[in-house]
Design an enzyme around this catalytic site. Structure first.
Site, PDB file in Angstrom:
ATOM      1  N   LYS A   1       0.862  -1.185   0.000  1.00 35.10           N
ATOM      2  CA  LYS A   1       0.000   0.000   0.000  1.00 35.10           C
ATOM      3  C   LYS A   1       0.901   1.239   0.000  1.00 35.10           C
ATOM      4  O   LYS A   1       1.660   1.470   0.942  1.00 35.10           O
ATOM      5  CB  LYS A   1      -0.915   0.011   1.221  1.00 35.10           C
ATOM      6  CG  LYS A   1      -1.866   1.204   1.263  1.00 35.10           C
ATOM      7  CD  LYS A   1      -2.777   1.140   2.478  1.00 35.10           C
ATOM      8  CE  LYS A   1      -3.712   2.334   2.540  1.00 35.10           C
ATOM      9  NZ  LYS A   1      -4.599   2.293   3.720  1.00 35.10           N
TER      10      LYS A   1
ATOM     11  N   LYS B   1      -2.089  -1.658  -3.685  1.00 39.79           N
ATOM     12  CA  LYS B   1      -2.959  -0.484  -3.692  1.00 39.79           C
ATOM     13  C   LYS B   1      -2.093   0.778  -3.736  1.00 39.79           C
ATOM     14  O   LYS B   1      -1.141   0.878  -2.952  1.00 39.79           O
ATOM     15  CB  LYS B   1      -3.825  -0.496  -2.420  1.00 39.79           C
ATOM     16  CG  LYS B   1      -4.729   0.715  -2.245  1.00 39.79           C
ATOM     17  CD  LYS B   1      -5.449   0.648  -0.891  1.00 39.79           C
ATOM     18  CE  LYS B   1      -6.360   1.872  -0.703  1.00 39.79           C
ATOM     19  NZ  LYS B   1      -7.037   1.869   0.589  1.00 39.79           N
TER      20      LYS B   1
END
Length: 331
Positions: A198, A250
Site C-alpha cells: 500500500k 494499492k
C-alpha cells in the site's frame, strides 16, 4: 515478387467473435468487490462530490445496497465506517456498537452467504488525528501499541460477522498480531486480506472526502514510497509468512508493475484496489468529454486483471458486472 509477412497476427483480430475467442484475459462479476461507505447519523444516502455516482449510506439503507450487490453477482463488498465521533485512540473501531461493527452485522445478515462481507481494519477513520494507528508521545505512529488495537478490532469485526478482514494500516507485524488473536479466540475461520503493498499515494484524495478524514500531514512513515517496487514484493512475502490468506496491491493502476511481480511470486491469491483517485480521474475526464467513459473503465480494469489481480476492488463493480452479464466488450 512482393515479400509478404510470414505471420499475420491481425487475422485473430478480424471480428468481435474471433477477438472474444482468443482473449487472454477474462473477467467475471465474481472477481469484483464494491467498496461501501456507511456513515453514522444520516437518514439518506449522501453523494460524495469528488466521486461522482458514489455515496455515503446510512445504516438503514445498507441491506438494500447488499441486495443490489448480490444480485449483480459480484464477489463481495468492502465496508468502511464514517463515525460521528472520533478520539485519539479510535475507540469506535473496537466498540461493538461502533458504526463499522454495526454495519458488518447488518451486511452479514442481508448477504446470507450470497457474497462476502469484508471490513476495513484500520484506525484512520476513527482517530481524531487521522492516522492509521495510535500516536506516541512524540507524535509518531506507535507501531506496536497499534498492533494491540488491531488485534481487538479483528475480534470485534469477526464477532460482528465479517468474512474477510482487510488489514490496511501498514503496521509491521499486523498480520501476525491479528492472526494470533483470531486463532486464540477460536476464529481461525476468518480470512485475512493484507493490504501488503500500500503506497503513500496522491490517488487517495477523494477517499479522504468519502471518510471525512481528519488527517494533517501524511502517512509516508508507514506507507510505501512510490519509488520502490522491490519493497512492495518484500511486504507481500512477509505478510504471507505471517499468515495472510490474500495479499493486495494499492493503488492498482500506477503500480501494475508491482502487482505483476507480486502475482509472479505469491503462493496466495493476489488482489488489487482501484482507488478513489483512479475512479475520479476517469469520471471527471469523461464528464469533460475528453475520453470514452465506458471504454476507459473497461480498459483500466482489464489492465489490472491482466497484470495478475485475481479480484479487484473498484467503485464500478456493480456497473461493470452488469456489462459482463450482458456480454458487452469491456474495451
Amino acid at each position: 515478387m512482393t515479400a509478404f509477412p510470414v505471420r499475420r497476427l491481425r487475422r485473430l483480430r478480424r471480428s468481435p467473435a474471433l477477438r472474444r475467442l482468443v482473449a487472454e484475459t477474462d473477467l467475471s462479476p465474481r472477481r469484483l468487490v464494491l467498496p461501501v461507505f456507511v456513515k453514522e447519523d444520516i437518514a439518506e444516502a449522501q453523494p460524495i462530490a469528488s466521486m461522482p455516482r458514489v455515496h455515503q449510506y446510512p445504516l438503514a439503507q445498507l441491506a438494500a445496497v447488499v441486495d443490489v450487490a448480490a444480485e449483480a453477482g459480484i464477489g463481495g463488498i468492502m465496508l468502511f465506517g464514517v463515525p460521528a465521533v472520533r478520539d485519539a485512540v479510535g475507540s469506535g473501531a473496537t466498540d461493538p456498537d461502533g458504526i463499522l461493527n454495526r454495519a458488518i452485522a447488518v451486511a452479514a445478515a442481508a448477504a446470507k452467504g450470497r457474497l462476502t462481507v469484508q471490513a476495513d481494519l484500520c484506525l484512520d477513520e476513527f482517530t481524531d488525528h487521522g492516522h492509521c494507528g495510535v500516536l506516541a508521545a512524540d507524535g509518531s505512529v506507535d507501531n506496536d501499541a497499534t498492533l494491540e488495537v488491531y488485534a481487538r478490532m479483528a475480534l470485534a469485526q469477526a464477532e460482528a460477522g465479517a468474512d474477510i478482514l482487510g488489514l490496511s494500516g501498514m503496521m509491521d507485524g499486523q498480520v501476525a498480531a491479528c492472526r494470533a488473536a483470531l486463532d486464540a479466540a477460536g476464529r481461525s475461520d476468518v480470512v485475512i486480506l493484507a493490504y501488503s503493498a500500500k503506497y503513500a499515494s496522491a490517488f487517495y484524495g477523494p477517499f479522504r472526502d468519502a471518510v471525512e478524514s481528519t488527517l494533517t500531514g501524511d502517512r509516508r512513515t508507514y506507507q510505501l514510497d512510490a519509488a520502490n517496487g522491490r519493497e512492495g514484493v518484500q511486504e507481500a512475502l512477509a505478510d504471507i509468512d505471517e499468515g495472510a490468506d490474500i495479499v493486495m496491491v494499492k493503488p492498482a493502476g500506477p503500480y501494475l508493475d508491482v502487482l505483476a511481480e507480486v502475482a509472479a511470486v505469491s503462493s496466495v491469491p493476489v488482489w488489487a484496489y482501484q482507488v478513489s483517485g483512479e475512479y475520479a480521474m476517469i469520471e471527471h475526464a469523461a464528464a469533460a468529454g475528453v475520453i470514452d467513459r465506458e471504454r476507459a473503465i473497461g480498459e483500466s480494469i482489464l489492465g489490472i486483471r491482466r497484470a495478475g489481480a485475481e479480484a479487484i476492488l473498484t467503485y464500478w463493480a456493480i456497473e461493470v458486472a452488469g456489462w459482463l452479464r450482458e456480454g458487452r466488450a469491456l474495451a
